[in-house]
Each structure stands twice: as C-alpha cells, then as structure tokens.
Design a protein around this motif. Structure first.
Motif, PDB file in Angstrom:
ATOM      1  N   LEU A 203     -17.460  14.868 -21.226  1.00  6.74           N
ATOM      2  CA  LEU A 203     -16.813  15.092 -19.926  1.00  6.74           C
ATOM      3  C   LEU A 203     -16.787  16.584 -19.593  1.00  6.74           C
ATOM      4  O   LEU A 203     -17.107  16.981 -18.465  1.00  6.74           O
ATOM      5  N   LEU A 204     -16.393  17.398 -20.552  1.00 12.56           N
ATOM      6  CA  LEU A 204     -16.318  18.842 -20.332  1.00 12.56           C
ATOM      7  C   LEU A 204     -17.686  19.423 -19.988  1.00 12.56           C
ATOM      8  O   LEU A 204     -17.802  20.245 -19.068  1.00 12.56           O
ATOM      9  N   ALA A 205     -18.716  19.013 -20.704  1.00 10.58           N
ATOM     10  CA  ALA A 205     -20.065  19.520 -20.434  1.00 10.58           C
ATOM     11  C   ALA A 205     -20.504  19.157 -19.010  1.00 10.58           C
ATOM     12  O   ALA A 205     -21.083  19.987 -18.300  1.00 10.58           O
ATOM     13  N   GLU A 206     -20.224  17.929 -18.586  1.00  8.46           N
ATOM     14  CA  GLU A 206     -20.574  17.513 -17.224  1.00  8.46           C
ATOM     15  C   GLU A 206     -19.783  18.310 -16.190  1.00  8.46           C
ATOM     16  O   GLU A 206     -20.333  18.730 -15.171  1.00  8.46           O
TER      17      GLU A 206
ATOM     18  N   ALA B  61     -17.759   9.342 -14.813  1.00  5.21           N
ATOM     19  CA  ALA B  61     -17.545   8.203 -15.712  1.00  5.21           C
ATOM     20  C   ALA B  61     -18.860   7.496 -16.025  1.00  5.21           C
ATOM     21  O   ALA B  61     -19.115   7.121 -17.176  1.00  5.21           O
ATOM     22  N   GLU B  62     -19.711   7.342 -15.033  1.00  7.89           N
ATOM     23  CA  GLU B  62     -21.013   6.696 -15.252  1.00  7.89           C
ATOM     24  C   GLU B  62     -21.871   7.500 -16.216  1.00  7.89           C
ATOM     25  O   GLU B  62     -22.495   6.940 -17.109  1.00  7.89           O
ATOM     26  N   ARG B  63     -21.893   8.818 -16.049  1.00 11.23           N
ATOM     27  CA  ARG B  63     -22.718   9.668 -16.913  1.00 11.23           C
ATOM     28  C   ARG B  63     -22.237   9.661 -18.359  1.00 11.23           C
ATOM     29  O   ARG B  63     -23.031   9.816 -19.275  1.00 11.23           O
ATOM     30  N   VAL B  64     -20.931   9.533 -18.534  1.00 10.63           N
ATOM     31  CA  VAL B  64     -20.357   9.586 -19.887  1.00 10.63           C
ATOM     32  C   VAL B  64     -20.176   8.174 -20.470  1.00 10.63           C
ATOM     33  O   VAL B  64     -19.829   8.025 -21.631  1.00 10.63           O
TER      34      VAL B  64
ATOM     35  N   ILE C 240     -17.996   5.676 -19.567  1.00  9.34           N
ATOM     36  CA  ILE C 240     -16.632   5.190 -19.724  1.00  9.34           C
ATOM     37  C   ILE C 240     -16.154   4.702 -18.357  1.00  9.34           C
ATOM     38  O   ILE C 240     -16.814   4.941 -17.340  1.00  9.34           O
ATOM     39  N   SER C 241     -15.021   4.027 -18.343  1.00 12.04           N
ATOM     40  CA  SER C 241     -14.480   3.543 -17.074  1.00 12.04           C
ATOM     41  C   SER C 241     -13.964   4.713 -16.243  1.00 12.04           C
ATOM     42  O   SER C 241     -13.651   5.784 -16.770  1.00 12.04           O
TER      43      SER C 241
END
Length: 164
Positions: A24-27, A40-43, A45-46
């Motif tokens: 999440l932090l990197a994104e 959420a889609e990239r990582v 998770i919901s």
C-alpha cells in the motif's frame, strides 16, 4: 512482585508494517492521488481493508500526510543549496524551532558527521540564498559556523520501496 520499569516513550518500537502495508505504501508513494478502489485492486485486498489499513497507518503516523511534489524552479525557487551548521551541544531543540521560521528552508536534520545540522535551502536566486545563510542561519543562537554547497542539478531517488 514489583513492576518492571517501562522503556521511555522514544525507545518504544511500533510493530513493523506487514507486506500488505508495504505494498500500500509503495503504491501511495508512486501516486498519492490513486483511488482507494484502484489501490485495493493493485494490492489485492478489499476496499474496506485498504481504508482500514490507511486509517491505521495515519493514526500511527506511519503515513505522515499526502502531498504534491513541486518542481522548485517552476515556482521561482531556482537556487538550491545544502548548508551545514556546526552548533553548540545544547542548541538543537531551540534551533529546530527557529529553523521552521527561516524563509526558504525546505528541510533540515540533525546528523552525525563533522557538522551537526544539514539544511536544504531553496531560494529564488543567489542574493536570497546569501541573505538566508549570512543574515538568518548564521545569526541563530547556538550556530558556531556554516558551510554552503550550491546544487547544480538534482535527481530523484527511488523513494519508498519494499526491500523484500
């Protein structure tokens, strides 16, 4: 049985972030304007999970804010320099507060080197830089000496990335 003394507040370590937090932090570092849905889609998770993790990291101050990165030259700050300060041993705390009000100071840090404080100054021109160094920084209580390094060109580093 007597209680064991607690570690001072500054010695406590927060639990480390997990792999999902790091993703999440990197994104977010790559694009802080990304929607939570896309994040959420990239990582994987919901959306609710992404919101909860971001809110937790904001509350814990893992995420200290969201900001735009500005090209200093495009906003009239075409002269950049690193200024090092040698200071009296007890001067850091009052100096830290004073540096926040010095014009054109972008960033500063207490460091372990042959000098004590590293200051990043972004000014409109050499005259303004000279005034900041000679009239502002050198006049601060506790400053013994300074050295200035003019920056000719800058390049961005990698920013936050997951070392794993």
């Amino acid at each position: 049985m007597p209680k064991s003394p607690q570690a001072p507040e500054h010695n406590r370590r927060e639990p480390p972030v997990d792999a999902t937090d790091r993703a999440l932090l990197a994104e977010l570092v790559s694009n802080s304007r990304i929607s939570v849905r896309a994040l959420a889609e990239r990582v994987h998770i919901s959306r609710a999970g992404a919101y909860a993790r971001i809110e937790r990291m904001l509350a814990e101050k893992t995420i200290r804010g969201f900001t735009a990165r500005i090209d200093p030259a495009r906003v009239g700050l075409g002269t950049t320099a690193y200024v090092t300060l040698s200071i009296d041993q007890a001067a850091w705390r009052p100096l830290c507060a004073a540096l926040r009000s010095v014009p054109y100071v972008d960033h500063f840090a207490l460091v372990g080197a042959e000098f004590d404080v590293l200051v990043l100054v972004r000014a409109p021109d050499n005259e303004a830089l000279r005034d900041v160094v000679l009239r502002e920084l050198q006049a601060l209580p506790g400053v013994r000496s300074s050295r200035t390094w003019l920056v000719f060109e800058e390049a961005d580093g990698r920013g936050f990335s997951d070392p794993a």
